[in-house]
Design an enzyme around this catalytic site. Structure first.
Site, PDB file in Angstrom:
ATOM      1  N   GLN A  11       0.827  -1.200   0.000  1.00 19.26           N
ATOM      2  CA  GLN A  11       0.000   0.000   0.000  1.00 19.26           C
ATOM      3  C   GLN A  11       0.869   1.261   0.000  1.00 19.26           C
ATOM      4  O   GLN A  11       1.840   1.357   0.741  1.00 19.26           O
ATOM      5  CB  GLN A  11      -0.907  -0.013   1.236  1.00 19.26           C
ATOM      6  CG  GLN A  11      -2.210   0.715   1.051  1.00 19.26           C
ATOM      7  CD  GLN A  11      -3.249   0.291   2.082  1.00 19.26           C
ATOM      8  OE1 GLN A  11      -3.158  -0.782   2.654  1.00 19.26           O
ATOM      9  NE2 GLN A  11      -4.238   1.119   2.310  1.00 19.26           N
ATOM     10  N   SER A  87       4.551  -5.660   3.420  1.00 21.87           N
ATOM     11  CA  SER A  87       3.192  -5.740   3.957  1.00 21.87           C
ATOM     12  C   SER A  87       2.285  -6.508   2.991  1.00 21.87           C
ATOM     13  O   SER A  87       2.476  -7.698   2.784  1.00 21.87           O
ATOM     14  CB  SER A  87       2.656  -4.335   4.256  1.00 21.87           C
ATOM     15  OG  SER A  87       1.446  -4.387   4.983  1.00 21.87           O
ATOM     16  N   LEU A  88       1.317  -5.844   2.353  1.00 29.05           N
ATOM     17  CA  LEU A  88       0.451  -6.502   1.377  1.00 29.05           C
ATOM     18  C   LEU A  88       1.261  -7.237   0.317  1.00 29.05           C
ATOM     19  O   LEU A  88       0.877  -8.323  -0.146  1.00 29.05           O
ATOM     20  CB  LEU A  88      -0.463  -5.452   0.730  1.00 29.05           C
ATOM     21  CG  LEU A  88      -1.378  -5.815  -0.436  1.00 29.05           C
ATOM     22  CD1 LEU A  88      -0.680  -5.781  -1.777  1.00 29.05           C
ATOM     23  CD2 LEU A  88      -2.063  -7.164  -0.241  1.00 29.05           C
ATOM     24  N   ARG A 112      -8.329  -9.551   4.323  1.00 22.94           N
ATOM     25  CA  ARG A 112      -7.358  -8.721   5.035  1.00 22.94           C
ATOM     26  C   ARG A 112      -7.640  -7.243   4.829  1.00 22.94           C
ATOM     27  O   ARG A 112      -7.640  -6.445   5.766  1.00 22.94           O
ATOM     28  CB  ARG A 112      -5.952  -9.069   4.538  1.00 22.94           C
ATOM     29  CG  ARG A 112      -4.807  -8.256   5.164  1.00 22.94           C
ATOM     30  CD  ARG A 112      -3.493  -8.672   4.500  1.00 22.94           C
ATOM     31  NE  ARG A 112      -2.319  -8.130   5.166  1.00 22.94           N
ATOM     32  CZ  ARG A 112      -1.742  -6.995   4.856  1.00 22.94           C
ATOM     33  NH1 ARG A 112      -2.263  -6.222   3.907  1.00 22.94           N
ATOM     34  NH2 ARG A 112      -0.642  -6.589   5.490  1.00 22.94           N
ATOM     35  N   HIS A 187      -0.199  -2.624  11.578  1.00 20.11           N
ATOM     36  CA  HIS A 187       1.066  -3.205  12.052  1.00 20.11           C
ATOM     37  C   HIS A 187       1.398  -2.786  13.480  1.00 20.11           C
ATOM     38  O   HIS A 187       2.533  -2.460  13.803  1.00 20.11           O
ATOM     39  CB  HIS A 187       2.207  -2.862  11.091  1.00 20.11           C
ATOM     40  CG  HIS A 187       2.034  -3.472   9.735  1.00 20.11           C
ATOM     41  ND1 HIS A 187       2.126  -4.837   9.529  1.00 20.11           N
ATOM     42  CD2 HIS A 187       1.725  -2.916   8.533  1.00 20.11           C
ATOM     43  CE1 HIS A 187       1.903  -5.088   8.246  1.00 20.11           C
ATOM     44  NE2 HIS A 187       1.643  -3.948   7.628  1.00 20.11           N
ATOM     45  N   GLN A 237       1.766 -10.924  11.134  1.00 20.10           N
ATOM     46  CA  GLN A 237       2.103  -9.746  10.335  1.00 20.10           C
ATOM     47  C   GLN A 237       1.236  -8.521  10.615  1.00 20.10           C
ATOM     48  O   GLN A 237       1.725  -7.389  10.648  1.00 20.10           O
ATOM     49  CB  GLN A 237       2.034 -10.099   8.839  1.00 20.10           C
ATOM     50  CG  GLN A 237       2.700  -9.086   7.938  1.00 20.10           C
ATOM     51  CD  GLN A 237       1.999  -8.943   6.604  1.00 20.10           C
ATOM     52  OE1 GLN A 237       0.783  -8.738   6.543  1.00 20.10           O
ATOM     53  NE2 GLN A 237       2.748  -9.034   5.524  1.00 20.10           N
TER      54      GLN A 237
END
Length: 293
Positions: A11, A87-88, A112, A187, A237
């Site tokens: 992102q 991340s993603l 998610r 996060h 995560q």
């Protein structure tokens, strides 16, 4: 041969119009994605930047585009020696490594992104140009805030309650402090409820062993091909920091020579350059670049 790692963006790398050049070659995946999501990736990528930046749209769009580009590269005979993502982007990496098939990966990304978009009660702020020791000391002494994205020595994102973030910004001088337009404190431990819900889905999902090592956001010094270990890393995560700076240092220490960013934008190669300048950098964000690879 050059030891290479494919890195997949998360992102913040999205751009209006991304993926339009993949409409023909990626038609099957775009059609599958529309059935899974209930909306069109290509239509959404042509909306305004504010709409595209919404978590529930950004994450599936980035995943699908990275998946198609990695397919094009593989069709040309290219293959990574390892994969990782921000991340993603870790989900795109798992598709590339054969840990999940396209539809399974997108179903995970869909849930998610919805859970993250529905999160509330927190905030995130990017800090540029700061004293790292001062920042780490301030975070250690302040409740309800975490260094969520450790991108490079001089670029991080802190995540937590608005009051805690304000306190950090008052304590630590930085060149710039940029509040991020997100719904929650991604996060960080404030995502615990969403993470608990998502863990149920992860436990029901089949994770194959990876075709090449996967370097996780939560354990950058523990590259693995074990599907079960990868599942455990993903379960952590959502509430754990993205340790990208450490991933870059690991790549350099392990002798990787080239980092190839597969997906929209050039954010990750820019970050690799800061922490691991020995690596050659390649961007594959368009069909033309994938074909020319």
């Amino acid at each position: 041969m050059t030891k290479n790692v494919w890195i997949f963006p998360g992102q913040g790398s999205q751009a209006v119009g991304m993926g339009l050049d993949l409409a023909e070659i990626g038609k099957d995946k775009f059609d599958k994605a529309e059935k899974i999501l209930g909306w069109s990736i290509l239509d959404k990528s042509q909306t305004d930047a504010t709409e595209l930046a919404k978590t529930e749209f950004t994450q599936p769009c980035l995943y699908v585009i990275s998946a198609i580009l990695s397919d094009v590269l593989k069709a040309k005979g290219a293959k990574p020696d390892a994969v990782t993502g921000h991340s993603l982007g870790e989900y795109s990496a798992l598709y590339c490594a054969g840990v999940v098939d396209f539809a399974t990966g997108l179903e995970l990304v869909k849930q998610r992104s919805l859970l993250m978009s529905e999160a509330s009660g927190g905030a995130m702020t990017a800090l540029l140009g700061f004293d790292r020791h001062q920042l780490e000391a301030a975070i250690a002494q302040t409740a309800d805030v975490i260094l969520a994205n450790d991108n490079s020595n001089d670029q991080v994102v802190i995540s937590g309650t608005e009051a805690a973030i304000k306190s950090i910004c008052e304590q630590v001088k930085s060149r710039r402090a940029i509040p991020l337009k997100v719904s929650g404190a991604f996060h960080s431990p404030l995502m615990a409820e969403a993470a608990t819900q998502f863990a149920v889905t992860l436990e029901k999902t089949i994770f194959n062993d990876a075709e090449m090592p996967v370097i996780s956001n939560v354990a950058p010094d523990d590259a693995t091909t074990s599907g079960q270990v990868i599942r455990e890393h993903l379960a952590q995560q959502m509430t754990s920091p993205v340790r990208w700076r450490e991933i870059c240092l690991y790549l350099a220490a392990q002798g990787y020579e080239t980092a190839i960013e597969v997906g929209s934008g050039k954010v990750l190669t820019g970050l690799v350059r800061k922490s691991a300048p020995s690596l050659a950098l390649v961007n594959v964000s368009t069909l033309e670049q994938a074909i020319a690879f």
